[in-house]
Design an enzyme around this catalytic site. Structure first.
Site, PDB file in Angstrom:
ATOM      1  N   GLY A  34       7.677   3.650  27.731  1.00  0.00           N
ATOM      2  CA  GLY A  34       6.267   3.978  27.739  1.00  0.00           C
ATOM      3  C   GLY A  34       5.504   2.754  27.309  1.00  0.00           C
ATOM      4  CB  SER A  35       3.428   0.597  27.535  1.00  0.00           C
ATOM      5  OG  SER A  35       4.726   0.099  27.724  1.00  0.00           O
ATOM      6  CG  ASN A  36       0.114   3.012  23.385  1.00  0.00           C
ATOM      7  OD1 ASN A  36       0.268   4.083  23.955  1.00  0.00           O
ATOM      8  ND2 ASN A  36       0.575   2.785  22.164  1.00  0.00           N
ATOM      9  CG  ASN A 277       3.255   5.347  29.415  1.00  0.00           C
ATOM     10  OD1 ASN A 277       3.481   5.332  28.214  1.00  0.00           O
ATOM     11  ND2 ASN A 277       3.355   4.272  30.161  1.00  0.00           N
TER      12      ASN A 277
END
Length: 580
Positions: A34-36, A277
């Site tokens: 995932g990531s921001n 995401n």
């Protein structure tokens, strides 16, 4: 087939072969990525120039997956993170004009096709009623200490066979954008280093193939922008779910979504862009991109933090990396107000929970009590839904099963404060099930950590366990090779993402492997951090010297000006070609 009947034809054998092949690759699986990332326009910042920040999430590789790099030559001068051995700054970085960062878009660009082969001549396969000749490559795998192993690699127009046996009449082919045709992705790597605006950087991604990313950009001219980068095939939606028949022609790829029609945004009126995401496009978007998306908990918390800022500074924007307020915990706390405790221990725990602000702090007991209670509650519901498959579903690692279980757990949150008991065991109610889950969770924690609830802090059990891959072969060197464990705040539902698996609570399985914050008013004011250090050598002083800063959500300077950099180098190395 009539309802209830069982099909025993050859195609099921192909899928069984695929399952066996997938099981053989089990040790290679990664945790769900995932990531921001977020960008703020100059209208909302103190300097009048944009700010851009973010962090990618994945398993903690040792050495780190990302390498801090500064690349300069007469044609470009860019700094960021690269994959060791791969040219350019593929995901995170900036040059003198523009910066960029990515999150995982969840785009679907791989399909499995079930092929029918001619048993009498397995180099031929069926397509639209005709036999076509497959390519067969004869390869030899050299085995250290053993005899070479000859293998045949069969390739149909869908791609290479990865499971099954053409000689038995059926096999599965793998179609993938990276190998489905001419691939000019390398051209994007140089173009992005030379880009002078978000518009040029957007166009530089025209030949990008894989991975599919939420590509966030900002430039010194004041622009912020978003692009879903990567090639996504146009095909039947049925391809998204299961292996599809390759012989009918119904599931063929019909080219790719045109680059001009990929989702993108330039200087949105809101003055900010957030990706974490979550779902990329609305249901009226004309093409299929993805079926699966992360819950929007992280994106909502980032948005709440951003919209509260009037004249944002770099420090304020970077501080969002440490945002730990859990939206699911807030929903559970609201529902727990209606729960009657089963015993004195439950009453004590309930008092602690109801006085809690839903922030996943490592030094507090409430996040641990909440996590243990929620795990017990979710397991009770999952047992009802999955039955004997529960243990396998919870024990799984990597992508696939754990992701689907996570989506189910997120869905339960929507039902907590409702009368909808359709997913619960027979005669169960939400308050009753929650009360039971809390009592059972407290017994779990008591047996694990002792009777003193005040000592049950989240950080005692919620920590990293980084392992160097060589420790499996050299366990006697583990103390030298493995970096230190780090106690962490957060969990998988908050921007400070420190995901843990239901199969191994509460050890961190995925977290930020890089954090960055770019100041487009002054590149030298930008900052970054990685979990370990700039060196991959366990004997180097820079192997894990960034870890203490990283664990505290702190940063080191990301200098850009070469005059400033040259004043404080730790070392200098010059590689000169040998003169003949």
């Amino acid at each position: 087939l009539p309802p209830g009947s069982e099909y025993k034809g050859p195609l099921l054998n192909a899928i069984k072969d695929f399952e066996r092949a997938a099981a053989a690759a089990d040790p290679l699986k990664e945790v769900d990525m995932g990531s921001n990332n977020w960008a703020v326009s100059g209208d909302r910042t103190a300097t009048g120039k944009p700010l851009l920040a973010g962090d990618p999430h994945r398993g903690l590789d040792t050495p780190n997956v990302y390498y801090q790099n500064h690349l300069a030559c007469p044609d470009f001068d860019a700094v960021g993170c690269s994959f060791p051995g791969v040219p350019g700054l593929q995901h995170f970085g900036h040059n003198a004009y523009v910066c960029w960062g990515v999150t995982h878009a969840g785009a679907d660009y791989q399909d499995l096709f079930i092929e029918r082969f001619d048993k009498a001549n397995p180099s031929y396969y069926e397509f639209k009623g005709q036999l076509q000749r497959a390519q067969v490559f004869h390869e030899v795998v050299k085995v250290k200490g053993g005899k070479p192993v000859p293998i045949d690699v069969t390739v149909t127009h869908h791609g290479p066979i990865i499971a099954g046996d053409p000689a038995k009449g059926v096999a599965i082919a793998f179609r993938y954008t990276q190998t489905a045709g001419p691939n000019r992705q390398a051209e994007a790597l140089l173009s992005m280093l030379k880009a002078r605006s978000t518009h040029e950087l957007d166009q530089a991604m025209r030949h990008w193939v894989d991975p599919g990313n939420n590509f966030l950009m900002a430039d010194v001219h004041g622009n912020i922008a978003y692009l879903t980068r990567g090639k996504v095939p146009v095909r039947n939606l049925a391809n998204a779910w299961l292996p599809v028949p390759g012989w009918t022609g119904e599931h063929e790829w019909k080219g790719y979504i045109p680059f001009e029609e990929m989702p993108r945004s330039h200087n949105p009126k809101e003055g900010y862009i957030v990706t974490a995401n979550q779902k990329i496009v609305s249901d009226d978007y004309p093409y299929y991109i993805a079926l699966d998306h992360s819950p929007d908990f992280r994106a909502r918390r980032i948005t709440i933090r951003l919209t509260a800022l009037k004249k944002a500074t770099l420090d304020q924007v970077a501080a969002i990396h440490a945002e730990r307020t859990s939206i699911p915990a807030q929903a559970h706390l609201k529902a727990l107000k209606k729960v009657k405790p089963k015993d004195a221990l439950s009453k004590q725990a309930l008092d602690i929970l109801l006085a809690w602000n839903a922030s996943m702090e490592r030094d507090a007991p409430a996040p641990l009590i909440y996590s243990a209670y929620r795990l017990r509650l979710d397991k009770a519901i999952l047992l009802h839904l999955l039955g004997p498959m529960l243990d396998d579903a919870l024990a799984e690692s990597g992508r696939g099963g754990p992701v689907h279980v996570g989506r189910l757990r997120a869905h339960f949150i929507k039902l907590l404060d409702s009368r909808d008991t359709s997913m619960l065991p027979p005669q169960a109610t939400w308050p009753g099930l929650m009360s039971q889950a809390l009592a059972e969770a407290l017994q779990d924690l008591k047996s694990q950590l002792g009777p003193d609830m005040k000592k049950w802090t989240w950080g005692k059990v919620h920590h990293t366990v980084p392992k160097h891959p060589l420790t499996a072969a050299h366990p006697d060197l583990a103390a030298l090779l493995n970096p230190p464990q780090m106690r962490m705040s957060g969990d998988g539902d908050v921007p400070q993402n420190t995901t843990w698996s239901t199969g191994q609570p509460y050890t961190i399985s995925s977290t930020a492997v890089h954090r960055y914050a770019y100041d487009l008013s002054d590149w030298n004011n930008s900052k970054w951090i990685v979990p370990l250090g700039a060196s991959g050598h366990p004997g180097s002083p820079h192997f894990a010297d960034q870890a203490p800063f990283w664990s505290e959500i702190d940063y080191i300077p990301m200098l850009y000006d070469w005059k400033r950099i040259s004043k404080s180098p730790a070392s200098h190395q010059s590689l000169n070609p040998k003169k003949s």
